[in-house]
Write a protein that holds these residues in place. Sequence first.
Motif, short mmCIF file in Angstrom:
data_model
loop_
_atom_site.label_atom_id
_atom_site.label_comp_id
_atom_site.label_asym_id
_atom_site.label_seq_id
_atom_site.Cartn_x
_atom_site.Cartn_y
_atom_site.Cartn_z
N LEU A 1 51.71 31.72 37.52
CA LEU A 1 52.58 32.77 38.07
C LEU A 1 53.68 33.18 37.11
CD1 LEU A 1 55.61 32.22 39.62
CD2 LEU A 1 54.18 30.78 41.01
N ILE A 2 54.21 32.24 36.33
CA ILE A 2 55.30 32.63 35.44
C ILE A 2 54.76 33.45 34.28
CG2 ILE A 2 55.44 30.60 33.89
CD1 ILE A 2 58.39 32.39 35.59
N ILE A 3 53.58 33.10 33.79
CA ILE A 3 52.98 33.92 32.72
C ILE A 3 52.73 35.33 33.27
CG2 ILE A 3 50.92 34.26 31.30
CD1 ILE A 3 50.67 31.24 31.07
N ALA A 4 52.19 35.39 34.48
CA ALA A 4 51.84 36.68 35.06
C ALA A 4 53.06 37.53 35.35
CB ALA A 4 51.04 36.47 36.35
N TYR A 5 54.19 36.91 35.57
CA TYR A 5 55.38 37.70 35.88
C TYR A 5 56.04 38.22 34.60
CZ TYR A 5 58.99 39.24 39.14
OH TYR A 5 59.80 40.00 39.93
N LEU A 6 56.04 37.37 33.58
CA LEU A 6 56.80 37.73 32.38
C LEU A 6 56.05 38.68 31.45
CD1 LEU A 6 58.56 34.35 31.56
CD2 LEU A 6 59.45 36.33 32.77
N VAL A 7 54.72 38.53 31.38
CA VAL A 7 53.98 39.35 30.42
C VAL A 7 54.18 40.86 30.64
CG1 VAL A 7 51.65 40.01 29.70
CG2 VAL A 7 52.29 37.61 29.75
N PRO A 8 54.03 41.38 31.87
CA PRO A 8 54.22 42.83 32.02
C PRO A 8 55.64 43.28 31.69
CG PRO A 8 53.23 41.88 34.00
CD PRO A 8 53.63 40.75 33.12
N ILE A 9 56.64 42.45 32.02
CA ILE A 9 58.02 42.85 31.75
C ILE A 9 58.25 42.98 30.25
CG2 ILE A 9 60.43 42.17 31.98
CD1 ILE A 9 59.70 40.70 34.50
N ILE A 10 57.76 41.97 29.54
CA ILE A 10 57.96 41.98 28.09
C ILE A 10 57.21 43.15 27.45
CG2 ILE A 10 57.47 40.65 26.00
CD1 ILE A 10 58.13 38.14 27.68
N TRP A 11 56.03 43.40 27.96
CA TRP A 11 55.21 44.52 27.47
C TRP A 11 55.94 45.85 27.66
CZ3 TRP A 11 49.47 43.52 27.10
CH2 TRP A 11 48.80 44.60 26.52
N MET A 12 56.42 46.06 28.89
CA MET A 12 57.11 47.32 29.20
C MET A 12 58.36 47.47 28.36
SD MET A 12 57.32 48.44 33.10
CE MET A 12 57.72 46.89 33.80
N SER A 13 59.07 46.35 28.23
CA SER A 13 60.32 46.37 27.49
C SER A 13 60.09 46.86 26.06
CB SER A 13 60.91 44.98 27.48
OG SER A 13 61.86 44.85 26.48
N ASN A 14 59.00 46.38 25.46
CA ASN A 14 58.71 46.81 24.10
C ASN A 14 58.37 48.28 24.03
OD1 ASN A 14 58.99 44.46 22.37
ND2 ASN A 14 57.55 43.56 23.78
N LYS A 15 57.66 48.76 25.07
CA LYS A 15 57.33 50.19 25.10
C LYS A 15 58.58 51.05 25.22
CE LYS A 15 53.07 51.64 26.86
NZ LYS A 15 52.29 52.04 28.04
N GLY B 1 61.62 50.18 24.24
CA GLY B 1 62.62 49.95 23.20
C GLY B 1 63.79 49.09 23.63
N PHE B 2 63.57 48.17 24.60
CA PHE B 2 64.65 47.26 24.96
C PHE B 2 64.51 45.91 24.24
CE2 PHE B 2 65.03 50.05 28.68
CZ PHE B 2 66.39 50.29 28.63
N GLY B 3 63.61 45.84 23.29
CA GLY B 3 63.45 44.58 22.55
C GLY B 3 62.44 43.67 23.19
N ILE B 4 62.19 42.53 22.53
CA ILE B 4 61.14 41.62 22.98
C ILE B 4 61.48 41.02 24.34
CG2 ILE B 4 59.91 39.49 22.47
CD1 ILE B 4 60.30 40.08 19.53
N ILE B 5 62.71 40.53 24.48
CA ILE B 5 63.15 39.97 25.75
C ILE B 5 64.17 40.94 26.35
CG2 ILE B 5 64.22 37.97 26.86
CD1 ILE B 5 61.75 37.14 25.44
N PRO B 6 63.79 41.65 27.40
CA PRO B 6 64.67 42.71 27.89
C PRO B 6 65.87 42.19 28.68
CG PRO B 6 62.77 42.51 29.32
CD PRO B 6 62.56 41.55 28.19
N HIS B 7 65.83 40.92 29.08
CA HIS B 7 66.79 40.43 30.07
C HIS B 7 68.24 40.62 29.67
CE1 HIS B 7 62.97 38.51 30.73
NE2 HIS B 7 63.34 38.27 31.97
#
Lengths: 87, 608
Positions: free
Chosen positions: B226-240, B242-248
Amino acid sequence: MPADTKASRQMHWVKTRNLTYIILALWVLFGIILPWFAGSLNAYTFMGFPLGYYFCVQGSLIAFVALIWIQNWRQDAIDDEFGVGEE
Amino acid sequence: MSTESMSKRPAFLDNLGKVYFLYTLGFLAFFAIMAVFERLGGSAQAIGIGFLLFTIGIYAVIGWLSRTAEVDAYYVAGREVPALYNGMATAADWMSGASFVALAGGVYFGGYPYLGYIVGWTGGYVLVNSLMAPYLRKFGCYTVPDFIGTRYGGNTARLMAVIILVAASFTYVTAQINATGTIAAQTLGVPFEVGVWLGLLGIFICSMLGGMRGVTWTQVAQYIVLIIAYLVPIIWMSNKQGFGIIPHFSYGEGVFRIAELQAQYGLNPPAQPIAGLSVLTTPQNTPGDVMNSWKMVSLAICMMAGTASLPHILMRYFTTPSVRSARRSVGWSLLFIFLLYFSAPALATLTKLQLLDPNLATSIIGKPFADVANLEWIKHWASVGMLAVQDQNADGILQLNEFFMRPDIVVLATPEIAGLPFVISGLVAAGGLAAAMSTADGLLLAIANALSHDLYYKIIDPSASTKRRLTVARILLLFIGAAGALVASLKLTGILGAVAWAFDFACSGLFFPLVLGIWWKRANTAGAIAGMVGGFVSGSLYLYLVFNKIMDPWWGIDDIRFGIIGMAVSVVAMVVVSLMTKEPSKEVQAMVDEVRVPSGKTILSSGH
């Protein structure tokens, strides 16, 4: 290792209790007071976030994690001091 | 505990790190295979089914390997779960379909008052750690009513605790089975009612044979998914975006950008509302007035106290080897939970930007209506009634108040909204399923164990043999699961609402009797019963009156915050009645003293 007397148990509990009170006071600060005043805090900016919003989505959460780890670190020390910290 | 199990277990326990590391690699490898499969032309549905079958298959294997015939293993996983792994298992137990599927959606639509969930569902662990977990572990109970029954003595207190536990956990579990069914139905393309029963089957596989032991080791596996599944889309979107690798730490300007866009589009209610679907009318971040502050904080208080009283969470800390490791595992739990919770607002913000910001290719608001209505993901989710676009002012442009969505689908739909590959949607479905299943497991077990241990063994038939006790526990599990699925298939409430109720029930009835049982020696049986009955009955009554609109909420305390009323009544009733009646016996007071010392024997012996 001090003798497991009534007095030493009493001291252990007093220290444990005081530590807990401090942690709970900080918990009230981060869990209730800061979120309550988020509106006023939003006048400031922190790492690009409005400050009040930041506490609600991240700052307070980090504080909670830290509180637990700090409490456990201190509690371990108290337990060891009174010889009741066996694993 | 038998010698056979002693000699069999350590091999696995010593290699936990290796086992779960290989498992994680295996899961990532499977993800890669699915990505290749998609490139080769695999369909979205085939990928989704692949993810579901693969993960459930692994859970089933773990469940089978963890089968047991021992009371200690069945109820408390043999009390040999290391702190780190118990932390992961608790995180999975804790993060339900609501956290995974619905939370970001709640933040998306609910704005500032909904952040009470974020603060409440993390801050509660400070209470668990400082007030409850170490002491309950020292007590050595199997269930939460076990503590109430022993500390306060007498079957009435125990029975009352069982009733509150069942009310809270059953409310919660229907929401989880509902979420399991939604995901299974979506992915497999079967009707919701069938999905619910399929989901239940998966839940039984994890819990039936191994009890708490089986649930523990599947929950660790489920956390990783579940943690992989939650973080992967966020990180992906963030890169698209331009908020960097870790958007948090960098999406702050997104919050300001949304405020601009909201002002530009205007937050207006729709001309014609659609039942069950929402449009965005609450600003992302404007606390301001006292009422808003109170709403946020009262919700947070209910969720925090509820966290510290929910039996399926507290019982996870009964499984560690020592008091110290119980505390340590609370620290790990919150760290693992934190990873998801500080991501949810990031997800809500990024998804909102995807839809609103005209500078992004994925935006739909302000675009020609005909184009938007033809988007694949709009058609897909609209066809199942979870989303709608209607040009209600007939200007040919999609306005903000013409876009309707069910809050529950924000997370599940995000990969499609952001134009991510199908393999991400499959991953997210597997993650949502893991979240809902792991919580449902924990809850079903909490209910069945309380009924089998406290009601059947302690009250009805104290002479029952081990074999009989475990048989009863498993039969109860079957029946409660089936009842939960039956209620879930009726679709009574949204996912997030039902979950909030469970927290309110738990804190109304159990919070003060548990806390004062440890922290106030003077608390006695009559007081505890008054606290449980008073809190639970007043809270439930208030819920009934407010939910059915028989009376107006007091100071904004609506149906998701009724724990405020319940807890207030509970603490007053408990203190007043305790002081009016005799103080507890010397033995009970000595027992409380003993609970406060971390070392030494537990109060209740193994196999009790």
